[in-house]
Design an enzyme around this catalytic site. Structure first.
Site, PDB file in Angstrom:
ATOM      1  N   HIS A   1     -10.564   6.673   1.710  1.00 29.72           N
ATOM      2  CA  HIS A   1      -9.886   6.397   1.135  1.00 29.72           C
ATOM      3  C   HIS A   1      -9.515   5.696   0.484  1.00 29.72           C
ATOM      4  O   HIS A   1     -10.135   4.691   0.259  1.00 29.72           O
ATOM      5  CB  HIS A   1      -8.301   5.827   2.771  1.00 29.72           C
ATOM      6  CG  HIS A   1      -8.539   5.266   2.756  1.00 29.72           C
ATOM      7  ND1 HIS A   1      -9.415   4.564   3.414  1.00 29.72           N
ATOM      8  CD2 HIS A   1      -8.127   4.031   2.620  1.00 29.72           C
ATOM      9  CE1 HIS A   1      -9.490   3.438   4.085  1.00 29.72           C
ATOM     10  NE2 HIS A   1      -8.889   3.092   3.119  1.00 29.72           N
TER      11      HIS A   1
ATOM     12  N   CYS B   1      -1.687  -2.872   7.551  1.00 24.73           N
ATOM     13  CA  CYS B   1      -2.050  -3.644   6.389  1.00 24.73           C
ATOM     14  C   CYS B   1      -0.943  -4.973   6.165  1.00 24.73           C
ATOM     15  O   CYS B   1      -0.393  -5.587   5.829  1.00 24.73           O
ATOM     16  CB  CYS B   1      -2.288  -3.289   5.014  1.00 24.73           C
ATOM     17  SG  CYS B   1      -3.880  -2.407   5.484  1.00 24.73           S
TER      18      CYS B   1
ATOM     19  N   ASP C   1      -4.274  -0.739  -1.875  1.00 26.11           N
ATOM     20  CA  ASP C   1      -5.760  -0.749  -1.107  1.00 26.11           C
ATOM     21  C   ASP C   1      -6.787  -0.260  -1.996  1.00 26.11           C
ATOM     22  O   ASP C   1      -6.739   0.912  -3.203  1.00 26.11           O
ATOM     23  CB  ASP C   1      -5.359   0.081  -0.194  1.00 26.11           C
ATOM     24  CG  ASP C   1      -6.009  -0.399   1.418  1.00 26.11           C
ATOM     25  OD1 ASP C   1      -7.048  -1.127   1.598  1.00 26.11           O
ATOM     26  OD2 ASP C   1      -6.964   0.950   2.053  1.00 26.11           O
TER      27      ASP C   1
ATOM     28  N   LYS D   1      -7.279  -5.152  -2.932  1.00 22.04           N
ATOM     29  CA  LYS D   1      -7.939  -5.249  -1.949  1.00 22.04           C
ATOM     30  C   LYS D   1      -8.409  -4.383  -0.727  1.00 22.04           C
ATOM     31  O   LYS D   1      -8.232  -3.118  -1.214  1.00 22.04           O
ATOM     32  CB  LYS D   1      -6.827  -6.137  -0.708  1.00 22.04           C
ATOM     33  CG  LYS D   1      -5.952  -5.030  -0.457  1.00 22.04           C
ATOM     34  CD  LYS D   1      -4.762  -5.803   0.680  1.00 22.04           C
ATOM     35  CE  LYS D   1      -3.831  -4.548   1.235  1.00 22.04           C
ATOM     36  NZ  LYS D   1      -4.935  -3.436   1.728  1.00 22.04           N
TER      37      LYS D   1
ATOM     38  N   ASP E   1       0.763  -1.648  -0.034  1.00 27.28           N
ATOM     39  CA  ASP E   1       0.573  -0.155   0.061  1.00 27.28           C
ATOM     40  C   ASP E   1       0.652   1.393   0.363  1.00 27.28           C
ATOM     41  O   ASP E   1       0.999   1.975   0.926  1.00 27.28           O
ATOM     42  CB  ASP E   1      -1.176   0.138   0.927  1.00 27.28           C
ATOM     43  CG  ASP E   1      -2.246  -1.039   1.056  1.00 27.28           C
ATOM     44  OD1 ASP E   1      -2.213  -1.938   0.100  1.00 27.28           O
ATOM     45  OD2 ASP E   1      -3.037  -1.045   2.152  1.00 27.28           O
TER      46      ASP E   1
ATOM     47  N   HIS F   1     -17.681   2.350   1.149  1.00 23.24           N
ATOM     48  CA  HIS F   1     -16.734   1.520   1.690  1.00 23.24           C
ATOM     49  C   HIS F   1     -17.333   1.708   3.534  1.00 23.24           C
ATOM     50  O   HIS F   1     -17.850   2.486   4.036  1.00 23.24           O
ATOM     51  CB  HIS F   1     -15.251   1.596   1.425  1.00 23.24           C
ATOM     52  CG  HIS F   1     -14.894   0.403   1.692  1.00 23.24           C
ATOM     53  ND1 HIS F   1     -14.255  -0.237   3.339  1.00 23.24           N
ATOM     54  CD2 HIS F   1     -14.997  -0.642   1.308  1.00 23.24           C
ATOM     55  CE1 HIS F   1     -13.804  -1.782   2.495  1.00 23.24           C
ATOM     56  NE2 HIS F   1     -14.236  -2.170   1.681  1.00 23.24           N
TER      57      HIS F   1
HETATM   58  C1  VGL Z   1      -4.131   0.272   5.626  1.00 22.17           C
HETATM   59  C2  VGL Z   1      -5.950   1.699   6.790  1.00 22.17           C
HETATM   60  C3  VGL Z   1      -7.093   1.367   6.198  1.00 22.17           C
HETATM   61  C4  VGL Z   1      -3.479   0.461   5.346  1.00 22.17           C
HETATM   62  C5  VGL Z   1      -5.562   0.695   4.793  1.00 22.17           C
HETATM   63  O1  VGL Z   1      -2.731   0.017   4.215  1.00 22.17           O
HETATM   64  O2  VGL Z   1      -2.491  -0.107   6.535  1.00 22.17           O
HETATM   65  N1  VGL Z   1      -4.758   1.333   6.615  1.00 22.17           N
HETATM   66  N2  VGL Z   1      -7.019   0.834   4.995  1.00 22.17           N
HETATM   67 ZN    ZN Z   2      -8.156   0.294   3.433  1.00 19.43          ZN
END
Ligand code: VGL
Ligand code: ZN
Length: 237
Positions: free
Chosen positions: A114, A184, A79, A139, A41, A85
């Protein structure tokens, strides 16, 4: 019995360096064909100016670019949420970012909107320089299920296909980098262990969000799962 000379020659330069003050030890881990670097990510939304910016997140980019040169197998993750969502605070009336809700698959931290599919916020950082990456895995693209993990969605049962991909390519060791350490990266690392991979998290190639003690909790969970915590200097370039 081995002679001291045989032991030294068998161990090579690392052992010799250990006998010589001031000599830096050779990096201990050399990635091979059974190793894969996972870059989690590294997207605009998690970088400065992004809607869920991770503090100092940009600092991981040059470290990851350098590490990637030592790996022939690299997988990037993205992400990739729908608009509206279920992980967005804006989808739950009266809820603010970083609060939690109980969903049918368990507790969900709520985030600012996000990484919405196809937006610039969801794009990989333009500063990532890993043209040889073989796979980008997305994902969190189902509206009602989050997926911190690159292996299994938050329902705990839907596979992303990553474990099967890695196994089909004879990969046994995974090295995790990216954002965010405590979400993540950590969930992916714990699931990598569950899938049977030898698993390393390269700590200085990650940055955390650290909300409500999440960073310490994530390291405790990873350690318990048998994840190894290393630094980028432990990898032989
Ligand atoms: C993530 C919070 C929400 C991450 C993704 O990439 O760690 N954290 N979505
Ligand atoms: Zn996320």
């Amino acid at each position: 019995m081995l002679s001291r000379r045989q032991i030294l020659s068998g161990l090579g330069t690392t052992a010799l360096a250990a006998t010589m003050p001031g000599v830096v030890l050779a990096a201990a881990i050399k990635p091979d064909e059974t190793s894969a670097l996972l870059v989690i990510d590294v997207q605009n939304c998690f970088l400065p100016g992004g809607s869920l910016a991770v503090k100092n997140g940009e600092q991981v980019v040059p470290i990851i670019n350098k590490l990637a040169r030592a790996f022939s197998n690299v997988v990037l993750t993205q992400d990739w949420h729908t608009g509206g969502h279920i992980s967005f605070a804006s989808s739950h009336s009266g809820k603010k970012p970083f609060e939690t809700v109980n969903l049918d698959y368990g507790k969900q931290v709520l985030w600012p909107d996000h990484c919405v599919q196809g937006t610039d916020s969801a794009a990989l950082s333009k500063d990532l320089a890993i043209p040889h990456a073989g796979l980008v895995i997305r994902k969190g693209f189902r509206k009602n299920v989050d997926s911190y993990s690159a292996f299994t969605e938050a329902d705990g049962k839907t596979a992303t296909g990553l474990a099967a991909y890695l196994k089909a390519r004879d990969i046994r060791k995974v090295f995790l980098t990216g954002l965010a350490t405590d979400f993540c990266v950590a969930w992916s690392a714990v699931d990598a262990r569950k899938a049977g991979f030898e698993t390393y998290v390269i700590e200085d190639a990650c940055r955390g969000i650290d909300t409500q003690g999440s960073l310490a909790a994530a390291w405790a969970d990873m350690t318990k799962a048998g994840v190894k915590r290393i630094q980028s200097s432990d990898i032989a370039a």
